[in-house]
Design an enzyme around this catalytic site. Structure first.
Site, PDB file in Angstrom:
ATOM      1  N   GLY A 232       0.852  -1.193   0.000  1.00 39.49           N
ATOM      2  CA  GLY A 232       0.000   0.000   0.000  1.00 39.49           C
ATOM      3  C   GLY A 232       0.885   1.239   0.000  1.00 39.49           C
ATOM      4  O   GLY A 232       2.047   1.197  -0.422  1.00 39.49           O
TER       5      GLY A 232
ATOM      6  N   ARG B  98       1.878  -3.925  12.793  1.00 42.34           N
ATOM      7  CA  ARG B  98       1.299  -4.197  14.107  1.00 42.34           C
ATOM      8  C   ARG B  98       2.029  -5.401  14.688  1.00 42.34           C
ATOM      9  O   ARG B  98       2.351  -6.352  13.964  1.00 42.34           O
ATOM     10  CB  ARG B  98      -0.197  -4.515  13.996  1.00 42.34           C
ATOM     11  CG  ARG B  98      -1.088  -3.301  13.760  1.00 42.34           C
ATOM     12  CD  ARG B  98      -1.132  -2.357  14.957  1.00 42.34           C
ATOM     13  NE  ARG B  98      -2.037  -1.230  14.767  1.00 42.34           N
ATOM     14  CZ  ARG B  98      -1.686  -0.035  14.304  1.00 42.34           C
ATOM     15  NH1 ARG B  98      -0.432   0.211  13.981  1.00 42.34           N
ATOM     16  NH2 ARG B  98      -2.582   0.936  14.183  1.00 42.34           N
TER      17      ARG B  98
ATOM     18  N   GLU C  20       1.831  -4.318  23.540  1.00 48.96           N
ATOM     19  CA  GLU C  20       2.427  -2.990  23.745  1.00 48.96           C
ATOM     20  C   GLU C  20       1.860  -2.431  25.036  1.00 48.96           C
ATOM     21  O   GLU C  20       0.648  -2.545  25.251  1.00 48.96           O
ATOM     22  CB  GLU C  20       2.080  -2.072  22.578  1.00 48.96           C
ATOM     23  CG  GLU C  20       2.793  -2.491  21.311  1.00 48.96           C
ATOM     24  CD  GLU C  20       2.580  -1.539  20.144  1.00 48.96           C
ATOM     25  OE1 GLU C  20       1.965  -0.466  20.332  1.00 48.96           O
ATOM     26  OE2 GLU C  20       3.023  -1.877  19.041  1.00 48.96           O
TER      27      GLU C  20
ATOM     28  N   HIS D  58       6.778   2.149  19.181  1.00 47.63           N
ATOM     29  CA  HIS D  58       5.693   2.511  18.259  1.00 47.63           C
ATOM     30  C   HIS D  58       5.743   4.014  17.936  1.00 47.63           C
ATOM     31  O   HIS D  58       4.780   4.752  18.223  1.00 47.63           O
ATOM     32  CB  HIS D  58       4.338   2.111  18.854  1.00 47.63           C
ATOM     33  CG  HIS D  58       3.269   1.918  17.819  1.00 47.63           C
ATOM     34  ND1 HIS D  58       2.237   1.021  17.952  1.00 47.63           N
ATOM     35  CD2 HIS D  58       3.061   2.522  16.614  1.00 47.63           C
ATOM     36  CE1 HIS D  58       1.436   1.085  16.892  1.00 47.63           C
ATOM     37  NE2 HIS D  58       1.929   1.996  16.062  1.00 47.63           N
TER      38      HIS D  58
ATOM     39  N   ALA E  42       6.687   5.272  14.697  1.00 46.28           N
ATOM     40  CA  ALA E  42       6.901   5.508  13.261  1.00 46.28           C
ATOM     41  C   ALA E  42       6.292   6.822  12.785  1.00 46.28           C
ATOM     42  O   ALA E  42       6.863   7.511  11.951  1.00 46.28           O
ATOM     43  CB  ALA E  42       6.355   4.339  12.451  1.00 46.28           C
TER      44      ALA E  42
HETATM   45  C1  DGY Z   1      -1.126   4.064  12.824  1.00 43.27           C
HETATM   46  O1  DGY Z   1      -1.464   5.184  12.436  1.00 43.27           O
HETATM   47  O2  DGY Z   1      -1.811   3.067  12.642  1.00 43.27           O
HETATM   48  C2  DGY Z   1       0.211   3.952  13.500  1.00 43.27           C
HETATM   49  O3  DGY Z   1       0.464   2.731  14.014  1.00 43.27           O
HETATM   50  C3  DGY Z   1       0.395   5.046  14.528  1.00 43.27           C
HETATM   51  O4  DGY Z   1       0.624   6.193  13.798  1.00 43.27           O
END
Ligand code: DGY
Length: 333
Positions: free
Chosen positions: A164, A247, A276, A295, A297
């Site tokens: 994606g 995830r 988590e 977590h 990112a």
């Molecule tokens: C999401 O947006 O799903 C991320 O894991 C957190 O930004």
């Protein structure tokens, strides 16, 4: 935490955590906002109490939205907006049964997440955490031709699972680093995208068995839970690297620990874990070839502000009874 909602003619919105001001300001222009003004999530009882009678809910991936919560909110609830692109914390069928639209925040975190996936790739391949500890521990005594040898990145093959938005941006970065790119996805990317990114679609086992680095970018669903299990890890090339920014439950962590401990994998970089937060005594954290981040990112100031704005716009559209700008497809009920 926070105050009780104002009694005004405005719709009532519960926001389950402190979020960037950009989102709150938009909400406060049009709604009476009850903010759970904390860096920690409300506990379940508090959450159930605070949603009672609200018109809109802006929640986080740490809040479980299910039948119990929707019942606690009651029939006034018109929109659920997740401050995340992922929405595995939300029971979509439960929302669909009540006709409640669900929003998420795609697009605005693509680059930040791809950057972090690539940062993990570089850090694991070049053993940055170990190297940094080496200096801090005062063990650096000379330049040594055999010291802390990592893996070359240029010329290696990157396998992307889930092609994606984020997977494609990781491919773009890999191209800049002179990597060859394979991908596995439910559907094939349009030919111009494949050509631009130099990416070739293959089946999962071919990807696992061919690539020097595997990076995971799928949603968490019943089908992708433990997609990277002991069998998949055994199929990966000896000496390869696993990166996960999707995830935590997509990877079987016990099997990953075995694969890292045995040396079958060179290393792993995880931004997401199961559960988590990961506790400091987790077996993965005893392994020098495993880099774990909390977590983060999407954690840039710009990206989080954009996520908050998007989440707020979804709430506002839902309150007006309009289609959400970023609506999660709901199952048929
Ligand atoms: C999401 O947006 O799903 C991320 O894991 C957190 O930004």
């Amino acid at each position: 935490m926070g105050g009780s909602p104002m009694s005004s003619g405005q719709p009532r919105v519960f926001v389950t955590r402190r979020i960037p001001d950009a989102g709150l300001a938009l909400l406060r222009d049009a709604a009476s906002v009850d903010l759970f003004d904390s860096g920690m999530p409300p506990d379940r009882d508090e959450l159930l109490a605070r949603v009672a009678g609200v018109d809109g809910l802006l929640c986080l991936l740490t809040d479980r939205v299910d039948d119990e919560l929707l019942d606690a909110a009651g029939p006034s609830l018109r929109v659920v907006s997740n401050l995340a692109v992922g929405y595995d914390n939300i029971d979509l069928a439960a929302c669909a049964r009540r006709g409640i639209p669900v929003g998420n925040t795609p697009g605005v975190l693509t680059e930040a997440t791809a950057d972090l996936a690539f940062a993990l790739l570089l850090a694991v391949a070049r053993r940055l955490p170990e190297s940094e500890r080496f200096v801090r521990e005062d063990r650096w005594v000379t330049w040594d031709p055999l010291l802390l040898l990592g893996r070359e990145v240029s010329g290696q093959t990157l396998g992307i699972i889930g092609f994606g938005r984020i997977g494609r941006e990781v491919a773009r970065r890999a191209r800049g680093f002179g990597m060859r790119v394979l991908y596995h996805s439910r559907s094939r990317a349009p030919e111009p995208v494949e050509t631009e990114l130099g990416a070739t679609m293959v089946d999962l086992d071919t990807l696992l068995g061919t690539c020097d680095v595997v990076s995971v970018h799928v949603n968490l669903t019943p089908e992708t839970r433990h997609l990277i299990d002991a069998r998949a890890l055994a199929t990966m090339r000896p000496g390869s690297i696993l990166i996960n920014t999707s995830r935590g439950p997509v990877v079987d962590q016990a099997a990953l620990a075995d694969a890292l401990r045995s040396g079958h994998l060179f290393g792993a970089g995880l931004d997401v874990t199961d559960p988590e937060p990961m506790r400091a005594d987790d077996p993965l954290l005893a392994l020098p070839n495993c880099l774990v981040l909390p977590h983060v990112a999407s954690a840039t100031d710009t990206t989080r502000a954009r996520m908050a704005e998007k989440a707020a716009r979804n709430v506002l559209a839902g309150l007006r009874g309009e289609p959400l700008p970023d609506a999660v497809p709901l199952p048929a009920v």
